[in-house]
Design an enzyme around this catalytic site. Structure first.
Site, PDB file in Angstrom:
ATOM      1  N   TYR A  44       0.873  -1.176   0.000  1.00  0.00           N
ATOM      2  CA  TYR A  44       0.000   0.000   0.000  1.00  0.00           C
ATOM      3  C   TYR A  44       0.908   1.223   0.000  1.00  0.00           C
ATOM      4  O   TYR A  44       1.510   1.549   1.018  1.00  0.00           O
ATOM      5  CB  TYR A  44      -0.890  -0.056   1.235  1.00  0.00           C
ATOM      6  CG  TYR A  44      -1.958   1.005   1.370  1.00  0.00           C
ATOM      7  CD1 TYR A  44      -2.219   1.939   0.372  1.00  0.00           C
ATOM      8  CD2 TYR A  44      -2.737   1.063   2.529  1.00  0.00           C
ATOM      9  CE1 TYR A  44      -3.203   2.893   0.518  1.00  0.00           C
ATOM     10  CE2 TYR A  44      -3.734   2.014   2.696  1.00  0.00           C
ATOM     11  CZ  TYR A  44      -3.953   2.926   1.698  1.00  0.00           C
ATOM     12  OH  TYR A  44      -4.943   3.878   1.860  1.00  0.00           O
ATOM     13  N   LYS A  81      -1.756  -1.529  -3.791  1.00  0.00           N
ATOM     14  CA  LYS A  81      -2.785  -0.494  -3.770  1.00  0.00           C
ATOM     15  C   LYS A  81      -2.057   0.828  -3.976  1.00  0.00           C
ATOM     16  O   LYS A  81      -1.256   1.255  -3.134  1.00  0.00           O
ATOM     17  CB  LYS A  81      -3.550  -0.482  -2.446  1.00  0.00           C
ATOM     18  CG  LYS A  81      -4.612   0.618  -2.381  1.00  0.00           C
ATOM     19  CD  LYS A  81      -5.351   0.618  -1.047  1.00  0.00           C
ATOM     20  CE  LYS A  81      -6.382   1.748  -1.001  1.00  0.00           C
ATOM     21  NZ  LYS A  81      -7.106   1.791   0.301  1.00  0.00           N
TER      22      LYS A  81
END
Length: 302
Positions: A141, A169
């Protein structure tokens, strides 16, 4: 459920965590799971930013996973679950992996260490140590505006070579960096945007999907945008995007997930818009704006 890499595409929902009177609201959580399990959603993220994961106690986080998995088992559709874990201490995160190794999940979503601002060498060593240790696959992320450090593409491409790091992400806030990563990434390294307002743009650039808070409200529309692009219908995808573009701004007018929780409460999907400090519920001004938008959408649907 097969490996996370095979499922890390399409529309993922970073599910909000409903609270009531200071406690996890399991009734609302089951209602959310049933509702979105029947929608065009490809996976759930639990306990990450939108799920207020940093305010969840260990027992609550495990209960969150258990309730969602149990509710899916009682239905007709099972979706993969990624558990959001964050921290600035590599050793402590390894302990968390041990504590969650037998939970009914499919992988982890792991952000960069916050506050300490490690170097790129530090990030590489941190994530490699975690990936070596984790029993489940990891999606990284990258969100430098929260963690104060950006995972550069050079570092990301090194990490993408690790067999237990399957995707990203992407909230890097640089379209140029994202496009270069999509161009240079290994074939099986998945990239999903985490920026709601850039959803169409990211898919057009070649992202594999999105982790989209706003899809709590217009699930079918966000799924349709992806479907239209896959069919080569760019004008149709743009038209569907125009239906939700303003929504992606409205739901982040005040700190997320408070606006989305207010919307879900007003729509009857959760029993309270409660958030946990330091988050606060939406202002009266934003509440009135959301109420008007809900009413407008109901009239359009009628």
């Amino acid at each position: 459920m097969t490996g996370l890499r095979d499922h890390l595409h399409g529309l993922w929902l970073p599910l909000v965590t409903p609270f009531r009177d200071g406690k996890l609201d399991e009734t609302s959580l089951r209602r959310l799971t049933r509702h979105y399990g029947g929608q065009a959603v490809d996976g759930f993220i639990l306990g990450a930013t939108s799920g207020e994961g940093m305010t969840l106690r260990e027992g609550e986080l495990e209960r969150l996973v258990t309730v969602v998995r149990d509710e899916m088992a009682s239905g007709r559709r099972t979706l993969p679950i990624c558990l959001g874990l964050s921290g600035a201490d590599t050793a402590r995160l390894k302990d968390r992996f041990d504590e969650t190794a037998d939970w009914p999940i499919d992988g982890y979503l792991i952000a960069s260490p916050y506050y300490v601002r490690p170097s790129q060498r530090g990030l590489l060593a941190h994530f490699e140590a975690l990936a070596d240790h984790a029993a489940w696959p990891i999606a990284l992320y990258n969100i430098p505006y929260r963690c104060a450090v950006n995972i550069t593409n050079q570092t990301m491409l090194r990490l993408a070579e690790h067999p237990n790091i399957v995707g990203l992400k992407d909230c890097g806030a640089s379209r140029e960096q994202s496009i270069a990563l999509l161009r240079d990434r290994p074939k099986n390294f998945r990239v999903l945007t985490g920026e709601d307002a850039n959803y169409l743009e990211a898919l057009t650039d070649g992202a594999d999907g999105g982790i989209v808070l706003s899809a709590h409200v217009e699930t079918a529309t966000f799924a349709a945008i992806s479907s239209e692009l896959k069919r080569g219908n760019h004008d149709a995808a743009q038209a569907r995007w125009n239906e939700v573009a303003e929504l992606t701004r409205l739901l982040f007018t005040e700190p997320s997930p408070a606006p989305a929780k207010y919307w879900l409460w007003r729509s009857g999907l959760i029993d309270s818009p409660e958030v946990r400090l330091p988050m606060v519920e939406v202002s009266s001004e934003l509440a009135a704006t959301i109420d008007r938008e809900i009413e407008r959408r109901m009239k359009v649907a009628a």
